[in-house]
Scaffold this motif. Sequence first.
Motif, PDB file in Angstrom:
ATOM      1  N   ILE A 164     -67.804  48.523  54.647  1.00 42.17           N
ATOM      2  CA  ILE A 164     -66.153  48.753  55.036  1.00 42.17           C
ATOM      3  C   ILE A 164     -66.357  49.829  56.009  1.00 42.17           C
ATOM      4  CG2 ILE A 164     -64.057  49.641  54.347  1.00 42.17           C
ATOM      5  CD1 ILE A 164     -64.483  48.414  51.584  1.00 42.17           C
ATOM      6  N   TRP A 167     -62.274  53.347  62.158  1.00 42.54           N
ATOM      7  CA  TRP A 167     -61.978  52.946  63.601  1.00 42.54           C
ATOM      8  C   TRP A 167     -62.404  54.109  64.678  1.00 42.54           C
ATOM      9  CZ3 TRP A 167     -59.912  57.388  65.241  1.00 42.54           C
ATOM     10  CH2 TRP A 167     -59.342  58.233  64.146  1.00 42.54           C
ATOM     11  N   THR A 173     -70.869  52.430  63.821  1.00 37.81           N
ATOM     12  CA  THR A 173     -71.040  52.437  62.392  1.00 37.81           C
ATOM     13  C   THR A 173     -71.204  51.146  61.834  1.00 37.81           C
ATOM     14  OG1 THR A 173     -68.485  52.487  62.351  1.00 37.81           O
ATOM     15  CG2 THR A 173     -69.585  54.485  62.037  1.00 37.81           C
ATOM     16  N   GLY A 224     -57.367  47.416  54.245  1.00 36.34           N
ATOM     17  CA  GLY A 224     -58.172  48.065  53.418  1.00 36.34           C
ATOM     18  C   GLY A 224     -57.449  48.285  51.893  1.00 36.34           C
ATOM     19  N   LYS A 229     -59.999  46.528  48.991  1.00 42.32           N
ATOM     20  CA  LYS A 229     -59.834  47.344  47.553  1.00 42.32           C
ATOM     21  C   LYS A 229     -60.578  45.872  46.806  1.00 42.32           C
ATOM     22  CE  LYS A 229     -56.577  48.192  43.869  1.00 42.32           C
ATOM     23  NZ  LYS A 229     -55.599  48.720  43.602  1.00 42.32           N
ATOM     24  N   PHE A 242     -69.936  52.355  52.705  1.00 41.79           N
ATOM     25  CA  PHE A 242     -68.363  52.709  53.384  1.00 41.79           C
ATOM     26  C   PHE A 242     -68.756  53.907  54.285  1.00 41.79           C
ATOM     27  CE2 PHE A 242     -64.631  55.399  52.915  1.00 41.79           C
ATOM     28  CZ  PHE A 242     -63.930  54.838  53.153  1.00 41.79           C
ATOM     29  N   GLY A 244     -65.948  56.403  55.990  1.00 44.42           N
ATOM     30  CA  GLY A 244     -64.417  56.446  56.254  1.00 44.42           C
ATOM     31  C   GLY A 244     -64.056  58.010  55.652  1.00 44.42           C
ATOM     32  N   TYR A 255     -63.567  51.986  41.999  1.00 44.70           N
ATOM     33  CA  TYR A 255     -63.417  50.612  41.865  1.00 44.70           C
ATOM     34  C   TYR A 255     -64.606  50.131  41.432  1.00 44.70           C
ATOM     35  CZ  TYR A 255     -59.356  50.975  45.213  1.00 44.70           C
ATOM     36  OH  TYR A 255     -58.160  51.462  45.720  1.00 44.70           O
ATOM     37  N   LEU A 268     -68.649  60.209  54.527  1.00 42.99           N
ATOM     38  CA  LEU A 268     -67.130  60.467  54.452  1.00 42.99           C
ATOM     39  C   LEU A 268     -66.786  61.762  55.389  1.00 42.99           C
ATOM     40  CD1 LEU A 268     -66.797  60.332  50.516  1.00 42.99           C
ATOM     41  CD2 LEU A 268     -66.542  58.674  52.194  1.00 42.99           C
ATOM     42  N   CYS A 301     -66.513  62.562  62.875  1.00 43.46           N
ATOM     43  CA  CYS A 301     -66.723  63.135  61.310  1.00 43.46           C
ATOM     44  C   CYS A 301     -67.754  64.262  61.388  1.00 43.46           C
ATOM     45  CB  CYS A 301     -67.630  61.978  60.518  1.00 43.46           C
ATOM     46  SG  CYS A 301     -69.047  61.238  61.167  1.00 43.46           S
ATOM     47  N   GLU A 400     -59.721  68.364  57.325  1.00 43.82           N
ATOM     48  CA  GLU A 400     -60.112  67.572  58.608  1.00 43.82           C
ATOM     49  C   GLU A 400     -58.860  66.899  59.381  1.00 43.82           C
ATOM     50  OE1 GLU A 400     -61.969  63.793  57.761  1.00 43.82           O
ATOM     51  OE2 GLU A 400     -63.704  64.278  59.058  1.00 43.82           O
ATOM     52  N   LEU A 428     -71.374  67.972  55.938  1.00 41.33           N
ATOM     53  CA  LEU A 428     -71.877  66.825  56.642  1.00 41.33           C
ATOM     54  C   LEU A 428     -72.836  67.138  57.822  1.00 41.33           C
ATOM     55  CD1 LEU A 428     -72.046  63.571  57.202  1.00 41.33           C
ATOM     56  CD2 LEU A 428     -69.850  63.997  58.600  1.00 41.33           C
TER      57      LEU A 428
HETATM   58  P1  NAP Z   1     -60.111  55.437  56.119  1.00 41.19           P
HETATM   59  O1  NAP Z   1     -58.669  55.580  56.030  1.00 41.19           O
HETATM   60  O2  NAP Z   1     -60.860  56.029  54.920  1.00 41.19           O
HETATM   61  O3  NAP Z   1     -60.537  53.820  56.389  1.00 41.19           O
HETATM   62  C1  NAP Z   1     -61.687  53.759  56.379  1.00 41.19           C
HETATM   63  C2  NAP Z   1     -62.016  52.150  56.269  1.00 41.19           C
HETATM   64  O4  NAP Z   1     -61.677  51.948  54.572  1.00 41.19           O
HETATM   65  C3  NAP Z   1     -60.957  51.332  57.002  1.00 41.19           C
HETATM   66  O5  NAP Z   1     -61.528  49.971  57.123  1.00 41.19           O
HETATM   67  C4  NAP Z   1     -59.923  50.914  55.944  1.00 41.19           C
HETATM   68  O6  NAP Z   1     -59.110  49.773  56.107  1.00 41.19           O
HETATM   69  C5  NAP Z   1     -60.503  50.797  54.647  1.00 41.19           C
HETATM   70  N1  NAP Z   1     -59.907  51.329  53.645  1.00 41.19           N
HETATM   71  C6  NAP Z   1     -58.666  52.051  53.441  1.00 41.19           C
HETATM   72  N2  NAP Z   1     -58.214  52.094  52.385  1.00 41.19           N
HETATM   73  C7  NAP Z   1     -59.213  51.449  51.536  1.00 41.19           C
HETATM   74  C8  NAP Z   1     -59.180  50.978  50.044  1.00 41.19           C
HETATM   75  N3  NAP Z   1     -57.917  51.411  49.204  1.00 41.19           N
HETATM   76  N4  NAP Z   1     -59.965  49.976  49.438  1.00 41.19           N
HETATM   77  C9  NAP Z   1     -61.262  49.851  50.354  1.00 41.19           C
HETATM   78  N5  NAP Z   1     -61.059  50.074  51.526  1.00 41.19           N
HETATM   79  C10 NAP Z   1     -60.012  50.720  52.246  1.00 41.19           C
HETATM   80  O7  NAP Z   1     -60.802  56.252  57.340  1.00 41.19           O
HETATM   81  P2  NAP Z   1     -60.527  56.155  58.842  1.00 41.19           P
HETATM   82  O8  NAP Z   1     -59.037  56.827  59.047  1.00 41.19           O
HETATM   83  O9  NAP Z   1     -60.726  54.661  59.177  1.00 41.19           O
HETATM   84  O10 NAP Z   1     -61.688  56.772  59.660  1.00 41.19           O
HETATM   85  C11 NAP Z   1     -61.753  58.128  59.630  1.00 41.19           C
HETATM   86  C12 NAP Z   1     -62.312  59.159  58.610  1.00 41.19           C
HETATM   87  O11 NAP Z   1     -63.664  58.267  58.502  1.00 41.19           O
HETATM   88  C13 NAP Z   1     -62.625  60.492  58.884  1.00 41.19           C
HETATM   89  O12 NAP Z   1     -62.549  61.068  57.229  1.00 41.19           O
HETATM   90  C14 NAP Z   1     -64.111  60.690  59.346  1.00 41.19           C
HETATM   91  O13 NAP Z   1     -64.777  61.929  58.967  1.00 41.19           O
HETATM   92  C15 NAP Z   1     -64.908  59.507  58.431  1.00 41.19           C
HETATM   93  N6  NAP Z   1     -66.068  59.157  59.281  1.00 41.19           N
HETATM   94  C16 NAP Z   1     -67.181  59.548  58.552  1.00 41.19           C
HETATM   95  C17 NAP Z   1     -68.364  59.197  59.097  1.00 41.19           C
HETATM   96  C18 NAP Z   1     -69.586  59.705  58.547  1.00 41.19           C
HETATM   97  O14 NAP Z   1     -70.602  59.048  58.855  1.00 41.19           O
HETATM   98  N7  NAP Z   1     -69.830  60.650  57.495  1.00 41.19           N
HETATM   99  C19 NAP Z   1     -68.290  58.602  60.274  1.00 41.19           C
HETATM  100  C20 NAP Z   1     -67.055  58.042  60.974  1.00 41.19           C
HETATM  101  C21 NAP Z   1     -66.070  58.718  60.293  1.00 41.19           C
HETATM  102  P3  NAP Z   1     -57.610  49.716  56.965  1.00 41.19           P
HETATM  103  O15 NAP Z   1     -58.258  50.171  58.452  1.00 41.19           O
HETATM  104  O16 NAP Z   1     -57.263  48.358  56.979  1.00 41.19           O
HETATM  105  O17 NAP Z   1     -56.876  50.893  56.440  1.00 41.19           O
END
Ligand code: NAP
Length: 497
Positions: A164, A167, A173, A224, A229, A242, A244, A255, A268, A301, A400, A428
Amino acid sequence: MLEKTTQNWKSQAEELDIESRAFINGRFVDAVSGETRTCFNPADGSRLAEVACCGPEDADVAVAGARAVFERGDWAKMAPADRKRILVQWAELIEQNTEELALLECLDVGKPISDTVNVDVPSAVRTIRWSGEAIDKVYDEIPPTPADTLALIQRLPLGVVAAIVPWNFPLSTTAWKLAPSLATGNSVVLKPASATPLSALYIARLAAEAGLPEGVLQVLPGPGGSMGKHLALHMDIDGLTFTGSTPVGQLLMQYSGKSNLKRTFLELGGKSPNIVFADANLDKAAAMAAAAVFYNGGQTCTAGTRLIVEEKILDAFMDKVTGHAAKWMPGNPLDPATRMGPMIDEAQHNNVAEYVKIGHEEGAVLTFGGNRVLDETGGYYHEPTIFCRVSNQMQIAQEEIFGPVLSVIPFADVEEAVNIANDSIYGLAGAVWSNDINTAHSVAAAVRVGTMGINNYFGGDITVPFGGFKQSGNGRDKSIHAFHDYTELKTTWIEFE
Ligand code: NAP
């Protein structure tokens, strides 16, 4: 390629044939429900595609297909050298289609075309090629057991893995997840972010062309909160990888615990410290301080959002940083000269504006930017923004923001710099700038993050692991270490008579 003008790219964009269906068992198909979700271009709010909106019923078909091919061993038991051949061929095909794929990613994410051409697509190509090339060079182990025994320690694929992804770097990723999980023999069900599913669907077609057996890679666009889920709770998925936000990562661990304890690896959020000492190369540090936070509009991130500066050079150094910030004013992502594009959507745009308001309310001093701009385009642009004299306790230093907002925090000595850097739920990335090797190395060693730069920011490549300490996650993408997340260790103990 970059001799192309904005108009060239615009004309090419009009000709794009965008794949918008899910990729299940080797075919592009509509969602069982027939539902779609509109995908928008954040640069101007225009409609790009109506993308299949998959639900639990599609996920079940995809997981069953992925399981069936895994059990047959079409991919999992294929000789590593043959998996290598297919993955390397896939990387070649992606590379051959760089221009079209970069354009698609630019339109879908709002990333500058110069970045998608020069960074995102090449990074995906290198990741897939490197993992493919590595997989037939990894040996298992024979431990030092008594002479009348022989033990084998093997790394075996987990089985069916759900990936998962977010964006902000959809293609990179996705490649970081797919390359090692596929190389190690797993079947993978990928859920791209709802906002940015297009590049994943594009490369799925190329994977099939490269010879990846049907069902080994399934790509399911969908929400998501429901379909994602469902995957995370699925009893027939063995691993979950994952990238996100931290709150969603916390849900995924739950889960896993509530279902079948699937191996769950999380990449994250972050609030990364970028520490500058007076004895550093201040010109280079200033240029990189701006790049560290404004690259990708701060939607990174690892963004260096906390600039921790030695008090005695604060004003002079910030004059330099502000000079560089001005070069990051946002513009049309299709313009090859643009360095920063829009925020991904209206919600993120509002989120950034809200944090700017909070920064004012908390008493931080706004020294640059702070405004939404280019509203007439229909896109979601925000100025590069700098708050000075920030305390690390403020919300803008702790949370963040995921936008182009820099918090500048002064420090007096090494101890204070390290304390500020570590006073975060995240761990991170970060960097330290100093020409004294003792200062630089001791600070780098003391800051608890997964990747620390010395006199650079965003350093690293596919040869090194990437991931976080603390609430920035528990997995590692990239390098041979990523193979470990996608394999189980198996011991076979043999006794001779
Ligand atoms: P997000 O809201 O956590 O969403 C990430 C993914 O999870 C999306 O595909 C989303 O689907 C899905 N998702 C949301 N709720 C879910 C649930 N309850 N169960 C399963 N999947 C679910 O994050 P984002 O806003 O897309 O991305 C920004 C975040 O990613 C920031 O916090 C950033 O720091 C982090 N990030 C971390 C890294 C790293 O390598 N550490 C790299 C890049 C980004 P939907 O799109 O359908 O909501």
